[in-house]
Scaffold this motif. Structure first.
Motif, PDB file in Angstrom:
ATOM      1  N   ASP A 140      -6.222   4.047   2.176  1.00  0.00           N
ATOM      2  CA  ASP A 140      -5.554   3.943   0.881  1.00  0.00           C
ATOM      3  C   ASP A 140      -4.595   5.093   0.627  1.00  0.00           C
ATOM      4  N   GLU A 141      -4.992   6.300   1.012  1.00  0.00           N
ATOM      5  CA  GLU A 141      -4.161   7.478   0.770  1.00  0.00           C
ATOM      6  C   GLU A 141      -2.804   7.354   1.449  1.00  0.00           C
ATOM      7  N   VAL A 142      -2.803   6.876   2.685  1.00  0.00           N
ATOM      8  CA  VAL A 142      -1.550   6.725   3.417  1.00  0.00           C
ATOM      9  C   VAL A 142      -0.722   5.589   2.831  1.00  0.00           C
ATOM     10  N   LEU A 143      -1.341   4.451   2.614  1.00  0.00           N
ATOM     11  CA  LEU A 143      -0.610   3.301   2.090  1.00  0.00           C
ATOM     12  C   LEU A 143      -0.003   3.605   0.728  1.00  0.00           C
ATOM     13  N   GLU A 144      -0.796   4.173  -0.180  1.00  0.00           N
ATOM     14  CA  GLU A 144      -0.302   4.438  -1.530  1.00  0.00           C
ATOM     15  C   GLU A 144       0.827   5.454  -1.519  1.00  0.00           C
ATOM     16  N   THR A 145       0.768   6.416  -0.613  1.00  0.00           N
ATOM     17  CA  THR A 145       1.856   7.388  -0.508  1.00  0.00           C
ATOM     18  C   THR A 145       3.143   6.701  -0.070  1.00  0.00           C
ATOM     19  N   ILE A 146       3.062   5.880   0.957  1.00  0.00           N
ATOM     20  CA  ILE A 146       4.270   5.203   1.447  1.00  0.00           C
ATOM     21  C   ILE A 146       4.830   4.254   0.394  1.00  0.00           C
ATOM     22  N   VAL A 147       3.960   3.559  -0.299  1.00  0.00           N
ATOM     23  CA  VAL A 147       4.389   2.575  -1.301  1.00  0.00           C
ATOM     24  C   VAL A 147       5.073   3.249  -2.488  1.00  0.00           C
ATOM     25  N   ASN A 148       4.559   4.409  -2.911  1.00  0.00           N
ATOM     26  CA  ASN A 148       4.990   4.997  -4.182  1.00  0.00           C
ATOM     27  C   ASN A 148       5.887   6.217  -4.064  1.00  0.00           C
ATOM     28  N   ILE A 149       6.043   6.746  -2.862  1.00  0.00           N
ATOM     29  CA  ILE A 149       6.759   8.010  -2.719  1.00  0.00           C
ATOM     30  C   ILE A 149       8.259   7.834  -2.957  1.00  0.00           C
ATOM     31  N   GLY A 150       8.883   8.899  -3.472  1.00  0.00           N
ATOM     32  CA  GLY A 150      10.318   8.857  -3.714  1.00  0.00           C
ATOM     33  C   GLY A 150      11.146   9.364  -2.553  1.00  0.00           C
ATOM     34  N   ASN A 151      10.498   9.932  -1.544  1.00  0.00           N
ATOM     35  CA  ASN A 151      11.230  10.462  -0.397  1.00  0.00           C
ATOM     36  C   ASN A 151      11.864   9.342   0.415  1.00  0.00           C
ATOM     37  N   LYS A 152      13.052   9.604   0.917  1.00  0.00           N
ATOM     38  CA  LYS A 152      13.684   8.641   1.808  1.00  0.00           C
ATOM     39  C   LYS A 152      12.910   8.582   3.118  1.00  0.00           C
ATOM     40  N   GLY A 153      12.644   7.362   3.599  1.00  0.00           N
ATOM     41  CA  GLY A 153      11.827   7.254   4.796  1.00  0.00           C
ATOM     42  C   GLY A 153      12.171   6.070   5.670  1.00  0.00           C
ATOM     43  N   PHE A 154      11.602   6.117   6.862  1.00  0.00           N
ATOM     44  CA  PHE A 154      11.780   5.050   7.853  1.00  0.00           C
ATOM     45  C   PHE A 154      10.419   4.796   8.478  1.00  0.00           C
ATOM     46  N   CYS A 155      10.000   3.537   8.514  1.00  0.00           N
ATOM     47  CA  CYS A 155       8.674   3.190   9.015  1.00  0.00           C
ATOM     48  C   CYS A 155       8.791   2.195  10.162  1.00  0.00           C
ATOM     49  N   ILE A 156       8.014   2.432  11.234  1.00  0.00           N
ATOM     50  CA  ILE A 156       7.980   1.532  12.380  1.00  0.00           C
ATOM     51  C   ILE A 156       6.528   1.197  12.691  1.00  0.00           C
ATOM     52  N   ILE A 157       6.246  -0.103  12.832  1.00  0.00           N
ATOM     53  CA  ILE A 157       4.903  -0.549  13.180  1.00  0.00           C
ATOM     54  C   ILE A 157       5.008  -1.897  13.897  1.00  0.00           C
ATOM     55  N   GLY A 158       4.034  -2.200  14.743  1.00  0.00           N
ATOM     56  CA  GLY A 158       4.004  -3.481  15.441  1.00  0.00           C
ATOM     57  C   GLY A 158       3.011  -4.435  14.794  1.00  0.00           C
ATOM     58  N   ASP A 159       3.266  -5.725  14.913  1.00  0.00           N
ATOM     59  CA  ASP A 159       2.360  -6.678  14.272  1.00  0.00           C
ATOM     60  C   ASP A 159       1.087  -6.927  15.092  1.00  0.00           C
ATOM     61  N   LYS A 160       0.988  -6.286  16.269  1.00  0.00           N
ATOM     62  CA  LYS A 160      -0.258  -6.331  17.046  1.00  0.00           C
ATOM     63  C   LYS A 160      -1.015  -5.000  16.958  1.00  0.00           C
ATOM     64  N   ASP A 161      -0.565  -4.139  16.084  1.00  0.00           N
ATOM     65  CA  ASP A 161      -1.268  -2.883  15.813  1.00  0.00           C
ATOM     66  C   ASP A 161      -2.547  -3.212  15.048  1.00  0.00           C
ATOM     67  N   GLN A 162      -3.656  -2.575  15.430  1.00  0.00           N
ATOM     68  CA  GLN A 162      -4.930  -2.882  14.788  1.00  0.00           C
ATOM     69  C   GLN A 162      -4.969  -2.492  13.317  1.00  0.00           C
ATOM     70  N   VAL A 163      -4.070  -1.604  12.886  1.00  0.00           N
ATOM     71  CA  VAL A 163      -4.059  -1.218  11.472  1.00  0.00           C
ATOM     72  C   VAL A 163      -3.077  -2.051  10.655  1.00  0.00           C
TER      73      VAL A 163
END
Length: 218
Positions: A140-163
Motif C-alpha cells: 500500500d505504501e508504494v502504490l499510494e505514493t505513486i498514485v498521489n505524489i506530485g513528483n514527475k515520474g516514469f513507471c515501467i512494469i510487465g504484465d507477467k510481473d508477480q506484483v
C-alpha cells in the motif's frame, strides 16, 4: 573525476556500502540508484542508464544494500521494509552532508521503490523526479505514493510481473504527473521467460524510453 566508495552503519549495525561518482567536481544534479533485492546496480537497466547519466556529467549515488545475505536471514517482511528505508536514508543524508546538490532524481527497482516511497515524502525531495522500475504495487505504501505524489515520474512494469494487478495499475495511471509503460509478457526482471533475444530488444527499448525521460534535464 569524482569517485567515493564508503559505507555507513545501517539497520542493526550492518555495514551498507555506497558509491558516489561523476565526471565533474561541481555537479548540481544527483541521481540516486536504489536497486532491488537481487537486481543490483550492475544489472542491465542500471548499468546502461548509469552510463548515460555519467556521460552527461551528472553525479550518481549507488546505495548498495544487500538483503539476501546471512545477516538478514531471520528478518521478516516488516524488518526488511524498515531496513531498506533506514539504510537508504542514512546513505543519502551522509552524502548530502558534504555535497551541495539542487536537483535530485530517484531510480528504484522493486525493493528500492519502498525506499523511494519514503524519501519522496521529504520536503527536500518535493521537486525530485522518479523512475519506478517494477514497483511493488502490492504494498500500500508504494502504490499510494505513486498514485498521489506530485513528483514527475516514469513507471515501467510487465504484465507477467508477480506484483502486477490490472486494478492496481489502473489506479496508478490516473496520476497525471506520471508517464507509465506496461510491457506485455514481461516478468519482474523485465525479461521474457525463456526468450533471450526478445528480452534484449525489451532492454533496448526500456533504455531508450528512460533516456528520453531523463534527456529533458540533460
Amino acid at each position: 573525476m569524482k569517485i567515493i566508495k564508503e559505507s555507513i552503519e545501517g539497520y542493526k549495525g550492518f555495514k551498507i556500502p555506497y558509491k558516489l561518482y561523476g565526471k565533474k567536481e561541481d555537479s548540481q544534479d544527483l541521481y540516486i540508484l536504489l536497486p532491488g533485492s537481487g537486481y543490483t546496480v550492475n544489472s542491465p537497466v542500471f548499468h546502461y542508464i548509469s552510463g548515460i547519466i555519467f556521460n552527461n556529467n551528472k553525479d550518481i549515488l549507488e546505495v548498495n544494500y544487500s538483503y539476501n545475505t546471512d545477516f538478514y536471514s531471520d528478518f521478516n517482511k516488516e524488518e526488511i521494509i524498515k531496513a531498506v528505508k533506514m539504510d537508504s536514508r542514512l546513505v543519502i543524508d551522509t552524502v548530502l552532508e558534504t555535497n551541495s546538490y539542487t536537483n535530485f532524481y530517484f531510480i528504484g527497482k522493486s525493493l528500492g521503490t519502498i525506499a523511494m516511497s519514503s524519501e519522496l515524502r521529504r520536503e527536500k525531495f518535493k521537486e525530485a523526479k522518479a523512475i519506478w522500475l517494477t514497483p511493488l504495487l502490492n504494498l500500500d505504501e508504494v502504490l499510494e505514493t505513486i498514485v498521489n505524489i506530485g513528483n514527475k515520474g516514469f513507471c515501467i512494469i510487465g504484465d507477467k510481473d508477480q506484483v502486477y494487478k490490472e486494478e492496481l495499475y489502473d489506479r496508478l495511471i490516473q496520476n497525471k504527473n506520471l508517464t507509465s509503460q506496461l510491457i506485455s509478457g514481461v516478468n519482474h526482471s523485465l525479461d521474457y521467460n525463456d526468450d533471450i533475444i526478445n528480452s534484449i530488444d525489451v532492454l533496448k527499448n526500456i533504455i531508450i524510453d528512460i533516456d528520453k525521460f531523463l534527456s529533458e534535464d540533460f
